[in-house]
Design a protein around this motif. Structure first.
Motif, short mmCIF file in Angstrom:
data_model
loop_
_atom_site.label_atom_id
_atom_site.label_comp_id
_atom_site.label_asym_id
_atom_site.label_seq_id
_atom_site.Cartn_x
_atom_site.Cartn_y
_atom_site.Cartn_z
N ILE A 297 -43.20 41.65 -44.26
CA ILE A 297 -43.83 42.00 -44.76
C ILE A 297 -44.79 43.33 -45.36
CG2 ILE A 297 -44.37 39.81 -43.79
CD1 ILE A 297 -46.80 40.39 -42.51
N THR A 298 -45.34 42.67 -46.54
CA THR A 298 -45.90 43.26 -47.18
C THR A 298 -47.43 43.17 -47.40
OG1 THR A 298 -46.08 43.00 -49.74
CG2 THR A 298 -44.47 44.59 -48.71
N THR A 299 -48.68 44.41 -46.57
CA THR A 299 -49.81 42.93 -46.72
C THR A 299 -50.99 44.97 -46.56
OG1 THR A 299 -51.61 42.16 -45.41
CG2 THR A 299 -49.64 43.40 -43.63
N ARG A 300 -52.14 44.56 -46.73
CA ARG A 300 -52.88 45.12 -47.24
C ARG A 300 -53.87 45.65 -45.37
NH1 ARG A 300 -56.41 45.26 -53.28
NH2 ARG A 300 -53.97 44.43 -54.40
N SER A 301 -53.25 44.21 -44.99
CA SER A 301 -54.72 43.85 -44.01
C SER A 301 -54.17 44.88 -42.71
CB SER A 301 -55.05 42.33 -44.24
OG SER A 301 -55.16 42.51 -42.54
N LYS A 302 -54.92 45.11 -41.40
CA LYS A 302 -54.30 45.87 -40.41
C LYS A 302 -53.97 44.79 -40.01
CE LYS A 302 -54.54 50.60 -40.25
NZ LYS A 302 -55.24 51.25 -39.95
N ARG A 303 -54.76 43.87 -39.66
CA ARG A 303 -55.06 42.31 -39.53
C ARG A 303 -54.22 40.75 -39.62
NH1 ARG A 303 -56.46 39.26 -35.10
NH2 ARG A 303 -56.83 36.53 -35.80
N VAL A 304 -53.74 40.99 -40.53
CA VAL A 304 -52.65 39.96 -40.83
C VAL A 304 -51.67 40.67 -40.03
CG1 VAL A 304 -50.53 40.13 -43.03
CG2 VAL A 304 -53.32 39.93 -42.98
N ALA A 305 -50.91 42.11 -39.52
CA ALA A 305 -50.01 42.94 -39.62
C ALA A 305 -50.15 42.22 -38.07
CB ALA A 305 -50.02 44.20 -39.36
N SER A 306 -51.52 42.26 -37.70
CA SER A 306 -51.25 41.95 -35.86
C SER A 306 -51.23 40.63 -35.65
CB SER A 306 -52.54 42.89 -35.76
OG SER A 306 -54.18 41.26 -35.94
N VAL A 307 -50.95 39.69 -36.69
CA VAL A 307 -51.03 38.46 -36.61
C VAL A 307 -49.48 38.43 -36.39
CG1 VAL A 307 -50.92 36.07 -37.45
CG2 VAL A 307 -52.93 37.49 -37.15
N VAL A 308 -48.51 38.83 -37.15
CA VAL A 308 -47.50 38.39 -37.73
C VAL A 308 -46.35 39.19 -36.94
CG1 VAL A 308 -47.73 37.39 -39.83
CG2 VAL A 308 -47.23 39.85 -40.04
N GLN A 309 -47.00 40.61 -36.83
CA GLN A 309 -45.96 41.07 -36.34
C GLN A 309 -44.74 41.37 -35.42
OE1 GLN A 309 -48.59 45.09 -35.77
NE2 GLN A 309 -48.15 44.89 -33.42
N THR A 310 -43.60 41.41 -34.75
CA THR A 310 -43.19 41.34 -33.33
C THR A 310 -42.18 42.92 -33.34
OG1 THR A 310 -40.76 41.42 -34.58
CG2 THR A 310 -42.25 39.46 -33.99
N VAL A 311 -42.61 43.52 -33.95
CA VAL A 311 -42.76 45.42 -34.28
C VAL A 311 -43.58 45.88 -34.50
CG1 VAL A 311 -40.05 45.56 -34.33
CG2 VAL A 311 -41.65 45.99 -36.25
N SER A 312 -44.27 47.81 -34.19
CA SER A 312 -45.17 47.85 -35.07
C SER A 312 -45.19 48.21 -36.01
CB SER A 312 -45.16 49.86 -34.05
OG SER A 312 -45.20 49.39 -32.92
N PRO A 313 -46.51 47.87 -36.90
CA PRO A 313 -46.88 48.15 -37.96
C PRO A 313 -46.10 49.42 -38.56
CG PRO A 313 -48.44 46.89 -37.33
CD PRO A 313 -47.59 48.09 -36.40
#
Length: 398
Positions: A297-313
């Motif tokens: 996924i690509t996103t501007r938001s670290k919050r979005v990344a923390s919600v969806v990630q299974t590996v470190s952004p």
């Protein structure tokens, strides 16, 4: 569309500057400065809502074109002022010293100039009614749509980033969160215009990546995160045919069947939603894929990344000034011989500095200057704010 691209990228930069920790920390508790920033933010949101309609109408309606030009000038001034505050905040060791000076007569000029440019933008927002500008609904915002295609020769400075993402995609043991899903979710995070989509496109087209997966799919999500629409689009990307299903339950069962016992790679570009429930619902059909399946996924938001990630952004950095210059040169189509002109080269380098390491800005500026190799012509078509930098006119008149 080049002018709109520049304006959109500047809007993104200004929003990012306003939300940066440096600026936020410096204005915290200072009502005068905080109110100015909030006024600017409110009016920029209003402007962005009508930007697409203005871009479409400016071709036939001269008053709308003049409105866009005025808005662009005001935006560059606002960006320069925020950059001034950002630079001072980042270099000043004692916050109290700077803030006290910022609000006294010595630095009051910055606040006054900010108030003036906000007044200009507010006036332009009011003019929208006279010009008949309207907000374009989100579903018609085709300017945000992306595809997986990329011209690799136009991309500079992302070789190491590409190799890092490819390595993550080829790693079948990449889940570091202890999750139970067989699919890993890798977020690319970065500010607007920094090149997240371009990096994802480079990875998507990589030969080793294509060989590693049974199939790939590219989906542009953008601001409206609709589980039904995204699921349907994924199915259509997999099958390369129209999907007539109108029920989410049927869609998800169909997608689950198509993904079963397959090793897949799916890109979700430009994700904004921070809803864990929406993401969890979308992900259900993916959980029966072969181990090693990946979602990028690509996103501007670290919050979005923390919600969806299974590996470190993977946090994408700004381009170097040299790489920005290469992007600018490619899109401006500067002939090799023109670089023998020291004046032209200095002008070009000064413009590239204004891009602040954002490849989208360098690309847009290069597009504006495409074929205009005369220094005076370049200065004529650039917005006033961008050519008012220190020593700029000295470069031109040498």
């Amino acid at each position: 569309m080049a002018a709109e691209a520049v304006l959109s990228s500047v809007l993104n930069v200004v929003f990012d500057r306003m939300s940066s920790p440096e600026v936020v920390n410096w204005i915290k508790g200072k009502k005068l400065t905080h109110k100015l920033i909030e006024r600017l933010k409110t009016n920029l949101y209003a402007v962005r809502a009508f930007l697409i309609d203005a871009e479409q109408k400016q071709i036939k309606e001269r008053p709308v074109k003049e409105w866009l030009d005025s808005l662009k000038d005001a935006m560059y001034v606002a960006d320069d002022l925020l950059d001034e505050v950002f630079t001072k905040a980042a270099t000043q060791k004692d916050p109290g010293t700077f803030l006290s000076r910022f609000l006294n007569l010595q630095d009051r000029d910055v606040a006054n100039r900010m108030e003036e440019v906000i007044d200009r933008i507010e006036s332009l927002v009011i003019q929208k009614d006279t010009l008949g500008l309207r907000e374009i609904p989100k579903e018609n915002m085709s300017w945000r749509i992306t595809t997986s295609l990329v011209e690799t020769s136009d991309v500079c400075g992302r070789e190491e980033d590409k190799e890092a993402i490819v390595k993550l995609l080829l790693d079948d043991d990449g889940d570091d969160t202890g999750g139970h899903s067989d699919v890993s979710v890798i977020p690319i995070v970065g500010m607007g215009g920094i090149g997240k989509t371009t990096l994802a496109q480079l990875v998507y087209q990589d030969g080793k990546v294509k060989e590693n997966f049974d199939f790939q799919a590219w989906i542009c999500v953008s601001e409206e995160f609709d589980v039904f629409k995204v699921t349907k689009t994924i199915i259509e990307a997999i099958t390369s045919s129209f999907c007539s299903l109108t029920d989410l339950n049927l869609l998800q069962h169909d997608l689950k069947e198509k993904l079963s016992r397959k090793k897949f790679f799916v890109v979700l570009d430009d994700v904004w939603s921070e809803s864990y429930d929406d993401w969890n619902k979308l992900l259900k059909p993916f959980r029966k894929g072969v181990k090693g399946s990946k979602i990028l996924i690509t996103t501007r938001s670290k919050r979005v990344a923390s919600v969806v990630q299974t590996v470190s952004p993977y946090e994408l950095s700004l381009l170097s000034e040299e790489d920005c210059w290469l992007v600018f040169s490619k899109h401006a189509r500067l002939p090799t011989g023109s670089m023998e002109n020291p004046t032209l080269k200095k002008v070009g380098k000064d413009l590239v500095k204004k891009c602040d390491g954002l490849p989208l800005a360098a690309q847009a500026l290069g597009g504006l200057l495409r074929g205009n190799f005369d220094v005076i012509a370049i200065c004529h078509i650039m917005p006033k704010a961008i050519i008012q930098s220190q020593n700029f006119w000295e470069f031109v008149t040498e």
